[in-house]
Design a protein around this motif. Structure first.
Motif, PDB file in Angstrom:
ATOM      1  N   CYS A   1       0.628  -1.287   0.070  1.00 37.46           N
ATOM      2  CA  CYS A   1      -0.136  -0.023  -0.015  1.00 37.46           C
ATOM      3  C   CYS A   1       0.974   1.000   0.183  1.00 37.46           C
ATOM      4  O   CYS A   1       2.145   1.137   0.121  1.00 37.46           O
TER       5      CYS A   1
ATOM      6  N   CYS B   1      -0.021   4.318   1.712  1.00 36.74           N
ATOM      7  CA  CYS B   1      -0.469   5.278   2.617  1.00 36.74           C
ATOM      8  C   CYS B   1       0.806   5.613   3.775  1.00 36.74           C
ATOM      9  O   CYS B   1       0.689   6.836   4.027  1.00 36.74           O
TER      10      CYS B   1
ATOM     11  N   CYS C   1      -4.191   6.102   0.675  1.00 40.24           N
ATOM     12  CA  CYS C   1      -3.581   4.791  -0.235  1.00 40.24           C
ATOM     13  C   CYS C   1      -3.181   5.051  -1.424  1.00 40.24           C
ATOM     14  O   CYS C   1      -2.846   4.081  -2.189  1.00 40.24           O
TER      15      CYS C   1
ATOM     16  N   SER D   1      -3.357  -3.738   0.025  1.00 38.67           N
ATOM     17  CA  SER D   1      -4.327  -3.552   0.994  1.00 38.67           C
ATOM     18  C   SER D   1      -5.004  -2.169   0.554  1.00 38.67           C
ATOM     19  O   SER D   1      -5.789  -1.392   1.431  1.00 38.67           O
TER      20      SER D   1
HETATM   21 ZN    ZN Z   1      -3.214   2.122   2.744  1.00 39.31          ZN
END
Ligand code: ZN
Ligand code: PBG
Length: 334
Positions: free
Chosen positions: A126, A128, A136, A175
């Motif tokens: 991911c 983020c 994200c 994710s």
């Molecule tokens: Zn994320």
């Protein structure tokens, strides 16, 4: 143990059977076993760093050397797999730390595979944690609102997954919840010689308040807005099945439902509908609730943890991702 009387057996008389521990185990429908467990771990740069986080007792930000120690302890207790998250030194608007050759996850994976070659190393894919804004995906700021750009984000996710595989990851776990990311990652892995690396997709990932403590550990709280434009609405179960179907069609090898305890119905439907290897992620908030209540002596940590994991297994989860994996493995031995 009692069996309900059935009309086909009119002579049946309800009775209580003698249940020894051995018989109880023989007729148990569901079992917990250490081989089902995955331990999430958080890596950050440095040496001998073991930084506790308020919101999650027992969970630490670890430098690679320390992380190897925890992974070793878990592995020796019987936990076969870890799920790695990274906390970079610097964040930007392209998440460059996510796919840097010497990024924190890439370094940690190399070390883990050198020290513990038989440990299954799964990497969370991911952006983020690596984005200055904490979302994200790539964000475009408009005059009124900001939005996450789905398609341009896919390239960065695919690049991140390939760089994890390059470092030696055994499996990648996207994710982010962007549309089409499993396909993009599969194509990039195949094109870089990693056809054999499986994808475990966070297929049904709900926009959940249960992620609060994690965002403190991973330092990934969004600076503005929330994740509801790309994560799922807790009200929707049929949509979750569609999300899972899409990920499978795009090439997911294993699918995940997250959070776990509040979404047992989703786990059950995903498992019965698709029959795919299904993982349940007992997320940070679930962990925090048990820890907090146990600390006050209000619940028995071990009993409640085991009962919760058993419920996930009963619902159909094959794989249990839990911050208590090492303890659970030890309890199962004891
Ligand atoms: Zn994320
Ligand atoms: C990042 C990610 C999150 C979790 C796993 N990967 C947080 C989020 O989506 O905000 C949550 C894990 C947990 O709460 O334990 N995409």
């Amino acid at each position: 143990m009692s069996f309900k009387s059935m009309p086909a057996f009119p002579e049946y008389r309800p009775r209580r059977l003698r249940k020894t521990a051995a018989l109880r185990a023989l007729v148990a429908e569901t079992h917990l076993h250490a081989s089902q467990l995955v331990l999430p771990l958080f890596a950050r740069f440095g040496k001998k760093v073991r930084r506790a986080v308020d919101a999650m007792p027992g969970v630490f930000q670890l430098s690679p050397d320390e992380l190897v120690k925890d992974a070793t302890r878990a592995f020796e207790a019987g936990v076969p797999a870890v799920l790695l998250f990274g906390i970079p030194d610097r964040k930007d608007e392209r998440a460059s730390g996510a796919y840097a050759k010497n990024g924190i996850v890439q370094q940690t994976v190399r070390l883990l595979k050198r020290e513990l070659p038989d440990l299954l190393v799964i990497t969370d894919v991911c952006l983020c944690e690596y984005m200055s804004h904490g979302h994200c995906g790539i964000v475009r700021r408009g005059p009124r609102a900001a939005s996450v750009l789905n398609d341009p984000t896919l390239k960065l996710l695919a690049r991140t997954a390939a760089s994890h595989a390059e470092a030696g990851a055994d499996m990648v776990a996207p994710s982010d919840m962007m549309d089409g990311r499993v396909r993009a990652i599969r194509a990039e892995l195949d094109g870089s010689g990693f056809e054999e690396i499986p994808i475990m997709s966070y297929a049904a990932k709900f926009a959940s308040a249960y992620y609060g403590p994690f965002r403190e550990v991973a330092e990934s709280t969004p600076k503005f807005g929330d994740r509801r434009s790309y994560q799922m609405n807790a009200a929707n179960a049929n949509e979750a099945l569609r999300e899972v179907a899409l990920d499978i069609a795009e090439g997911a090898d294993l699918v995940m439902v997250k959070p776990a305890l509040a979404y047992l119905d989703i786990i059950q439907r995903v498992k019965t509908e698709f029959g795919y290897p299904t993982a349940a992620y007992a997320v940070s908030g679930e962990h925090a609730m048990i820890k907090a209540a146990a600390e006050r002596g209000w619940v028995d940590e071990r009993a409640v943890t085991m009962e919760s994991l058993l419920a996930m297994r009963r619902a159909g989860a094959d794989i249990l991702i839990t911050y208590s994996a090492a303890e659970v493995a030890r309890w199962l031995k004891g």
